[in-house]
Write an enzyme that holds these catalytic residues in place. Sequence first.
Site, mmCIF file in Angstrom:
data_model
loop_
_atom_site.group_PDB
_atom_site.id
_atom_site.type_symbol
_atom_site.label_atom_id
_atom_site.label_comp_id
_atom_site.label_asym_id
_atom_site.label_seq_id
_atom_site.Cartn_x
_atom_site.Cartn_y
_atom_site.Cartn_z
ATOM 1 N N GLU A 12 0.823 -1.211 0.000
ATOM 2 C CA GLU A 12 0.000 0.000 0.000
ATOM 3 C C GLU A 12 0.860 1.266 0.000
ATOM 4 O OE1 GLU A 12 -3.950 -1.360 2.444
ATOM 5 O OE2 GLU A 12 -2.077 -1.261 3.545
ATOM 6 N N GLY A 78 -12.787 -2.867 2.427
ATOM 7 C CA GLY A 78 -13.900 -3.584 1.818
ATOM 8 C C GLY A 78 -15.091 -2.654 1.670
ATOM 9 N N ILE A 172 -13.445 -8.805 7.112
ATOM 10 C CA ILE A 172 -14.856 -9.119 6.839
ATOM 11 C C ILE A 172 -14.947 -9.827 5.482
ATOM 12 C CG2 ILE A 172 -17.206 -8.205 6.645
ATOM 13 C CD1 ILE A 172 -16.001 -7.626 9.379
ATOM 14 N N MET A 193 -9.275 -2.312 9.069
ATOM 15 C CA MET A 193 -8.824 -2.849 10.348
ATOM 16 C C MET A 193 -7.948 -1.899 11.170
ATOM 17 S SD MET A 193 -8.097 -6.767 9.035
ATOM 18 C CE MET A 193 -7.732 -7.408 10.651
ATOM 19 N N GLU A 194 -7.821 -0.644 10.734
ATOM 20 C CA GLU A 194 -6.886 0.247 11.451
ATOM 21 C C GLU A 194 -7.390 1.670 11.694
ATOM 22 O OE1 GLU A 194 -5.914 -1.188 8.453
ATOM 23 O OE2 GLU A 194 -4.892 -2.944 9.289
ATOM 24 N N ASP A 217 -12.365 -4.927 -2.342
ATOM 25 C CA ASP A 217 -13.243 -6.112 -2.337
ATOM 26 C C ASP A 217 -14.606 -5.718 -1.794
ATOM 27 O OD1 ASP A 217 -13.381 -6.867 0.754
ATOM 28 O OD2 ASP A 217 -11.350 -6.217 0.321
HETATM 29 N N1 ADE Z 1 -9.407 -4.339 4.113
HETATM 30 C C1 ADE Z 1 -9.672 -4.583 2.820
HETATM 31 N N2 ADE Z 1 -10.748 -5.377 2.694
HETATM 32 C C2 ADE Z 1 -11.167 -5.648 3.952
HETATM 33 C C3 ADE Z 1 -12.212 -6.426 4.475
HETATM 34 N N3 ADE Z 1 -13.060 -7.095 3.679
HETATM 35 N N4 ADE Z 1 -12.356 -6.496 5.834
HETATM 36 C C4 ADE Z 1 -11.500 -5.820 6.628
HETATM 37 N N5 ADE Z 1 -10.491 -5.081 6.184
HETATM 38 C C5 ADE Z 1 -10.326 -4.984 4.860
#
Ligand code: ADE
Length: 250
Positions: A12, A78, A172, A193-194, A217
Amino acid sequence: MHLGLISAMEQEQTGLLALLQSPRRETCGMREYVTGMLGGTRCTCVLSRWGKVAAAATATMLIERFGVTHILFTGVAGAASRGVAVGDIVIASSLVQHDMDASPFFPRFEIPLLGVAQFAADATLSERLARAAQRFVEQDAPTLLSADERSAFSMREARVHHGIIASGDQFIGSQARLDMLREQLPGLLAVEMEGAAVAQVCHEFGLPFGVVRTISDDANEHAPVDFMRFVERVASRYTLGIVTRFCMPG
Ligand code: ADE
């Protein structure tokens, strides 16, 4: 401005370090911090690794040891809304820790004894990020990916969104889990997640921060495969484009 630039993963932030002028490296707490100039902006770049604790430790170090005055978190996320698609860019208006639940003692999502559930991102930084992202989407993104790459990721013309991002120590990858989060957090645009951990640290230290995420995603059962492919092939080009436009406007 001394900008702290955090990403969770190497992919990233690839390319960014090569642009830093007069880079100076320092390792502490198992992370390498690289300080240099990007355009006219003094930047310290670092990889946090995944998750809220890693992100909070990194943000704290940036503030206390490196003296940054602003923090930007860039990376992937996501999608958590029907209007948000792979390749779109989401700029956080506010962030929430979706796995915080100290009920019945405190309301769901509220950080105990801090009295905050949603941390507002800095409006000025976020506006500057939005301008950088919009220019990137209009001027760079169309030529950045080949037609084959676009169709491999089913990408349409990228859009820039501004809204709520939720963070938790959980990747997720389940439609049912995502639907639950969307129900609990109206207005949710993306999950990662951060970001909300950095937001809490910045709130506690009184530091302006912004979070910009490219959607990798749909946070459903296809997410693990889509995420990995996107991170390997596309993510770094987005971060590089948005951050350079942020630091070198005009
Ligand atoms: N970062 C990128 N995609 C993610 C997801 N589906 N869940 C958590 N963090 C993510």
